[in-house]
Design a protein around this motif. Sequence first.
Motif, PDB file in Angstrom:
ATOM      1  N   GLY A  29       0.824  -1.216   0.000  1.00 48.63           N
ATOM      2  CA  GLY A  29       0.000   0.000   0.000  1.00 48.63           C
ATOM      3  C   GLY A  29       0.846   1.249   0.000  1.00 48.63           C
ATOM      4  O   GLY A  29       0.511   2.244  -0.663  1.00 48.63           O
ATOM      5  N   ARG A  30       1.959   1.231   0.727  1.00 51.50           N
ATOM      6  CA  ARG A  30       2.880   2.369   0.720  1.00 51.50           C
ATOM      7  C   ARG A  30       3.429   2.600  -0.683  1.00 51.50           C
ATOM      8  O   ARG A  30       3.542   3.742  -1.140  1.00 51.50           O
ATOM      9  CB  ARG A  30       4.038   2.106   1.682  1.00 51.50           C
ATOM     10  CG  ARG A  30       3.704   2.229   3.168  1.00 51.50           C
ATOM     11  CD  ARG A  30       4.872   1.761   4.032  1.00 51.50           C
ATOM     12  NE  ARG A  30       6.135   2.378   3.624  1.00 51.50           N
ATOM     13  CZ  ARG A  30       6.531   3.582   4.030  1.00 51.50           C
ATOM     14  NH1 ARG A  30       5.756   4.295   4.851  1.00 51.50           N
ATOM     15  NH2 ARG A  30       7.679   4.075   3.623  1.00 51.50           N
ATOM     16  N   ALA A  31       3.768   1.490  -1.351  1.00 48.83           N
ATOM     17  CA  ALA A  31       4.311   1.621  -2.711  1.00 48.83           C
ATOM     18  C   ALA A  31       3.272   2.214  -3.651  1.00 48.83           C
ATOM     19  O   ALA A  31       3.590   3.055  -4.508  1.00 48.83           O
ATOM     20  CB  ALA A  31       4.780   0.259  -3.217  1.00 48.83           C
ATOM     21  N   ASP A  32       2.010   1.803  -3.501  1.00 50.43           N
ATOM     22  CA  ASP A  32       0.947   2.345  -4.350  1.00 50.43           C
ATOM     23  C   ASP A  32       0.756   3.840  -4.116  1.00 50.43           C
ATOM     24  O   ASP A  32       0.313   4.577  -5.013  1.00 50.43           O
ATOM     25  CB  ASP A  32      -0.371   1.603  -4.081  1.00 50.43           C
ATOM     26  CG  ASP A  32      -0.312   0.150  -4.533  1.00 50.43           C
ATOM     27  OD1 ASP A  32       0.553  -0.160  -5.364  1.00 50.43           O
ATOM     28  OD2 ASP A  32      -1.127  -0.660  -4.044  1.00 50.43           O
ATOM     29  N   ALA A  33       1.077   4.281  -2.885  1.00 49.82           N
ATOM     30  CA  ALA A  33       0.934   5.713  -2.554  1.00 49.82           C
ATOM     31  C   ALA A  33       2.180   6.504  -2.907  1.00 49.82           C
ATOM     32  O   ALA A  33       2.259   7.708  -2.603  1.00 49.82           O
ATOM     33  CB  ALA A  33       0.619   5.854  -1.070  1.00 49.82           C
ATOM     34  N   GLY A  34       3.175   5.838  -3.518  1.00 46.17           N
ATOM     35  CA  GLY A  34       4.362   6.539  -3.962  1.00 46.17           C
ATOM     36  C   GLY A  34       5.505   6.551  -2.975  1.00 46.17           C
ATOM     37  O   GLY A  34       6.507   7.243  -3.197  1.00 46.17           O
ATOM     38  N   HIS A  35       5.403   5.763  -1.910  1.00 44.23           N
ATOM     39  CA  HIS A  35       6.480   5.713  -0.923  1.00 44.23           C
ATOM     40  C   HIS A  35       7.369   4.497  -1.176  1.00 44.23           C
ATOM     41  O   HIS A  35       6.910   3.479  -1.693  1.00 44.23           O
ATOM     42  CB  HIS A  35       5.901   5.635   0.496  1.00 44.23           C
ATOM     43  CG  HIS A  35       5.023   6.795   0.843  1.00 44.23           C
ATOM     44  ND1 HIS A  35       5.514   8.071   1.072  1.00 44.23           N
ATOM     45  CD2 HIS A  35       3.673   6.887   0.993  1.00 44.23           C
ATOM     46  CE1 HIS A  35       4.523   8.887   1.361  1.00 44.23           C
ATOM     47  NE2 HIS A  35       3.371   8.191   1.311  1.00 44.23           N
ATOM     48  N   PRO A  36       8.641   4.579  -0.812  1.00 46.33           N
ATOM     49  CA  PRO A  36       9.533   3.424  -1.004  1.00 46.33           C
ATOM     50  C   PRO A  36       9.125   2.264  -0.099  1.00 46.33           C
ATOM     51  O   PRO A  36       8.682   2.472   1.033  1.00 46.33           O
ATOM     52  CB  PRO A  36      10.914   3.969  -0.613  1.00 46.33           C
ATOM     53  CG  PRO A  36      10.634   5.131   0.286  1.00 46.33           C
ATOM     54  CD  PRO A  36       9.348   5.731  -0.215  1.00 46.33           C
TER      55      PRO A  36
END
Length: 341
Positions: free
Chosen positions: A302-309
């Motif tokens: 989910g973090r990756a989908d939000a643009g976070h590493p």
Amino acid sequence: MTSTTDHQHDWTETTQPDDTPRTWACAICPATATQCATCHRILDTHGRVCDHCVSRARNDIREIRDLYQLLPDVIAAAAGLHAIRYDTRFGAGEPRRANDTTILGGAAMVMAAGGTADKTRLGRGETTIDPALLDAERRDPPSVRAVLTFWEEAWRDAQQQPDPQTTALNDTVEYLAANTAWAAQHADTWTDYRADLRDLIGRLRFLTGASKAPVRSEVPCPECGGTVVQKWTNAGLDDTHTCTRCHTTWPSHAHFARALRATFHDLPTTNPDTLVTLDDARRILPDLKRNTFNVWLKRDRGRADAGHPRQMPEHGTDPHGKPLYRLGDIATKLNPAPEVA
């Protein structure tokens, strides 16, 4: 084959694209050679089968005799437990069929009993064969005695020899061993004979435990990362654990487990870049729970989908297709560093 015997031949392959079998010529003398009909290596003797393959065939037939003599013990052990279904074409839970067979003693009983070696022949009074039943019979374990007797009769017929005076298995084996050299060089069915022997040896080794492969540990060697195995002995599975790479041994499972715990305890710190599967990580980090790990993965994606590493990205897969993760990433997630006030 043509040859001379005053020097070591220096063979050069002369096989043409459409030639069968392969051919060679000596670079030193006019000698030529073809391939062994069995192992396909250079045949540097007269005939069509090399001496090594003839000797191996003799050893194989005698090994079959020795393994056959162990079948009564296998049958007794199996019969003392339960009836064994020797037809294993269908998986667990699949419905039984009319031609399914359960025999006390299992495949060992079938191989020790009499029978016929030629399953394509019609029985007395039969005019047709049900293809499904014929296919089922071809999958059944063969009778050792029937197979070997079949080949003795075939070889006697080919050499116009009288019928055997006895049907004892030992006598059949000795006949086949004594006539192996003749069959290797002259019998049209030599390849079929060798295939039958390989089939019998494979089945007998499996039934008697002679082919039991060492049991591999699910975890690598704590010293070098190699494969750790336990070997079979006459008394069962040996307690000793041995690494096949560095040859380190542990006298028991407890000793091996202790060595693993000592090594794994420091692994996240000493080798944080080690790539591990989830199962590997749980062995190294006893406090790691599968459900917890799956929750972490879901949030991390989910973090990756939000643009976070991502904190725990996959690093490819192991040979079985399981995702690999950096051990240090998992350890950090499991035991985060205390926040600085």
